[in-house]
Design a protein around this motif. Sequence first.
Motif, short mmCIF file in Angstrom:
data_model
loop_
_atom_site.label_atom_id
_atom_site.label_comp_id
_atom_site.label_asym_id
_atom_site.label_seq_id
_atom_site.Cartn_x
_atom_site.Cartn_y
_atom_site.Cartn_z
N MET A 169 64.89 46.59 20.01
CA MET A 169 66.08 47.14 19.46
C MET A 169 65.58 48.63 18.86
SD MET A 169 66.73 43.38 17.63
CE MET A 169 68.36 43.67 17.28
N ARG A 244 68.71 46.42 12.73
CA ARG A 244 68.85 47.07 13.70
C ARG A 244 69.23 46.39 14.65
NH1 ARG A 244 62.28 46.48 14.52
NH2 ARG A 244 61.10 45.94 13.17
N GLN A 246 70.60 46.29 18.88
CA GLN A 246 70.73 46.42 20.42
C GLN A 246 71.71 47.27 20.89
OE1 GLN A 246 70.40 42.52 22.10
NE2 GLN A 246 68.72 42.17 22.44
N SER A 247 71.95 47.96 20.28
CA SER A 247 72.84 49.68 21.09
C SER A 247 72.83 50.55 19.68
CB SER A 247 73.93 49.40 21.51
OG SER A 247 75.16 48.70 20.75
N ASN A 284 66.84 51.46 21.78
CA ASN A 284 66.69 50.28 21.91
C ASN A 284 66.20 51.79 23.62
OD1 ASN A 284 69.39 51.92 22.25
ND2 ASN A 284 69.82 51.09 23.73
N SER A 318 60.89 47.18 17.58
CA SER A 318 61.29 48.24 18.01
C SER A 318 60.43 49.33 18.29
CB SER A 318 62.36 48.69 16.65
OG SER A 318 63.47 48.09 16.44
N GLY A 322 61.66 53.71 23.07
CA GLY A 322 63.24 53.46 23.51
C GLY A 322 63.47 55.12 23.22
#
Length: 396
Positions: A169, A244, A246-247, A284, A318, A322
Amino acid sequence: MDDLKQAVCEGINKAATELHDISQDIWSNPELNYEEKHAHDVLTSYLEKKGFHVDKKYKIDTAFRASIGSKDNGPHVAVICEYDALPEIGHACGHNLIAESGVAAGIGVKAAFEKAGKPLGCLSVIGTPAEEGGGGKVVLIKEGVFDDVDVAMMLHPAPMDASTADFMMAVNMVKIKYIGKASHAAAFPWEGINALDAAVTCYQTISNLRQQMKPSWRVHGIISKGGVKPNIIPEEAELEYYIRTQSKSDLDLLTKKCVECFESAAKSTGCKVEIKFGDRPYLNVISNLPLAEVFTKNCKLVGTGNHTAQSNSLSGGSTDMGNVSYVVPSIHPCFYIGSDAVNHTRDFTKAAGDEKAQPYTLAQSKAMAMSAIDVFTNQQLLQDIESKFKDDIKTA
């Protein structure tokens, strides 16, 4: 299995004892982020001995880059090492195994280059410090370390196998400081303004917000400072939170909601509030599917992937990998290490240093090195990887 991939496996097998020794050395000497001097020296010395061109203290005092071949001969593939530990519980995220896998993949690719009689491109083993909250890769991105990299890969130990890490995330890290007024808590409490009350109100307000959070959202924190003595109204209190999603778009939305909670706690208690976000937020992970599919096929060739989980059923932590996945086509597979222990526990620390983790680590390292060979030798694959990356970034 073709000759080059066979050479990968033989090269890693030949170095298996040395690779295990490296992992054990790092596991036995845990170092916090930006303090990984011993791990840096162990890894760079070994890679130098194996014939890599090594840039020590590369951009960061505990980072490095070890390369073979040249981009004049083909693509530039980076395999990534992490090696920082966690406070008090050591290598509870298994970064000793991540370091081992990156070096192992480098050894495997070097063996394949030797089998081919020439470099097929450039392979870099990049040592990235301070993944545990320090944002080492974010610094390296800003320093241009990934500017000429075509593909980046790394492996991460876990209680299961997963070829993609889209469950990893985006995160904002924030510190909240409430400022009140000290006074004698028994004699003159009405003269004080209680900063601890503001911190507790903040904590409870965030907990109330959870009812309206999406199932995939995560907010978790601690009260890191709450006063000095019971008979003094606390004039300062501090909290730390990780936010946190996911986008990136959801992260902005949830962060706004949390800031409103932070500010309302100050208003309700008469305190002032200072809100400070970290300057290295993690994004992410965008898993490059063509590359992940190749990795999965190579896992089957070496006999891994028997402890799988559906990525879309997972919600994870996380990583600053990412951020790398936003600038370079990347994969961040997770791999089982012989234990059901979960990351960031003392049980996982034990599992990361256990002999049982070695066969899994070496097998996955072979699959990663073999995937690099596919990138070096299959121009269409590289084009597919680059095309999917462009589409993913537009969507992100």
